[in-house]
Design an enzyme around this catalytic site. Sequence first.
Site, PDB file in Angstrom:
ATOM      1  N   PRO A 173       0.829  -1.219   0.000  1.00 29.63           N
ATOM      2  CA  PRO A 173       0.000   0.000   0.000  1.00 29.63           C
ATOM      3  C   PRO A 173       0.859   1.264   0.000  1.00 29.63           C
ATOM      4  CG  PRO A 173       0.065  -0.917   2.209  1.00 29.63           C
ATOM      5  CD  PRO A 173       0.780  -1.905   1.313  1.00 29.63           C
ATOM      6  N   GLY A 175       0.492   4.113  -1.382  1.00 31.62           N
ATOM      7  CA  GLY A 175      -0.233   5.352  -1.151  1.00 31.62           C
ATOM      8  C   GLY A 175      -0.389   5.671   0.323  1.00 31.62           C
ATOM      9  N   ASP A 176      -0.520   4.651   1.166  1.00 28.57           N
ATOM     10  CA  ASP A 176      -0.638   4.865   2.604  1.00 28.57           C
ATOM     11  C   ASP A 176       0.642   5.457   3.184  1.00 28.57           C
ATOM     12  OD1 ASP A 176      -3.251   4.074   3.126  1.00 28.57           O
ATOM     13  OD2 ASP A 176      -2.720   1.970   3.361  1.00 28.57           O
ATOM     14  N   THR A 177       1.769   4.879   2.837  1.00 21.87           N
ATOM     15  CA  THR A 177       3.019   5.341   3.430  1.00 21.87           C
ATOM     16  C   THR A 177       3.425   6.713   2.892  1.00 21.87           C
ATOM     17  OG1 THR A 177       4.187   3.919   1.838  1.00 21.87           O
ATOM     18  CG2 THR A 177       3.908   3.080   4.061  1.00 21.87           C
ATOM     19  N   GLY A 180       1.462   9.025   4.783  1.00 25.73           N
ATOM     20  CA  GLY A 180       1.997   9.067   6.139  1.00 25.73           C
ATOM     21  C   GLY A 180       3.179  10.010   6.273  1.00 25.73           C
TER      22      GLY A 180
END
Length: 405
Positions: A173, A175-177, A180
Amino acid sequence: MPDELTPVATGPLTGVRILDMATVVAAPFSAALCADLGASVVKLELPDGSDPLRTLAPVKDGVPLYWKVTNRGKQGISLDVRQAEGRELFMKLLPSFDVLVENFRAGTLERWGIGPAVLFEANPRLIILRMTGFGQTGPKAGHAGFARVFEAMSGLTHLTGQADGPPLHINFPLGDTVAGVFGAFAITSELVRLRSDPKALGAEIDLSATEALLRMLEPLAVEREQLGLVRQRSGNRASYTAPSNVYCSADGQHFTLVASSDAIFKRLCDGMGEAGLAEDARFGTNTARIKNNLLLDGVLEQWFAKRSYASIAEALSAADVPFSKAYSIDDILADPHFKARKAIIRLPDDELGSVPAPCVVPRVVGRAAVTPHSGPRVGQHNTEIYGALGLDAEALSQLRKGKII
């Protein structure tokens, strides 16, 4: 400049207190990055331990490995803020924190009666990071956001894959990191503002994960407007510089190579024993190489296909050409450079002894970062955190019976 690393018990964010009530990956990753740099982070989750990250692979015999590394360096408490008694306890906690991190759908905190207006009344200098897929406003504000959705919506997925194939997602994922990292940057930016003005008020940060990815893909809009171009998939071949691709040796090893500047391309040609390529008008400049990249890649692919990876690596290293085999995690763990820099560290863990995870980034010359511990168990630090509010063992027992904590 110091010659030796000096272990320290503090970091640049020492003294900052963060309450992380977010779930899954993106926003918790923001808080963990701050914890790496010294912030004191308390992870708040529901008493039933239902955060999806606790069951997201990898999991070993029920032990949530992903949770342990993504929530590293945090203390853990449990609290159900959806219940009145839970909200009351939450509001007692709030004044002792500098930052609140949440990632619920837009409007959720407001429905629970703890929207920004209420939070600022309790703590006027509070920084609230609100991480969502699409932001707090707009037609999609109330939609659920997942990494693959905002990767696709940002245009990233459209660029990934073979030219004649479908768009592809990577098996992580990303896009999540990425979001973040933007979250941690936003928190620290607001902390700088507050530290420079003791009278300044807090802030509500509206961070859209989709917009974070858009920010990374910055040339797409300008090349569309000014050149009429819509960038497309091109496999591993870059469309903006050449040569830049993934190639394969005779013994089946895939590796990436970048020789985009004219000087590096000349060194590549010399290292291959094909100096004439650099003098060819079709390949003499990056602009020319981009126009003829299919032809150039054909020449390179044929040369590499006749040689073992070891001989290719020797030739490219001697010519000072940037390249790398496509590493698996086993390659990363075995790499002498990563070993020398201790790029993989071990996080102390009370269930598994210790677990491996990436090192603290960035490094500060002359200062050794403190190794964070792994992510906490559900409610692991309830006694310490709530005890500081004056709650005794009997009060905590009653809260557990009521499933408040």
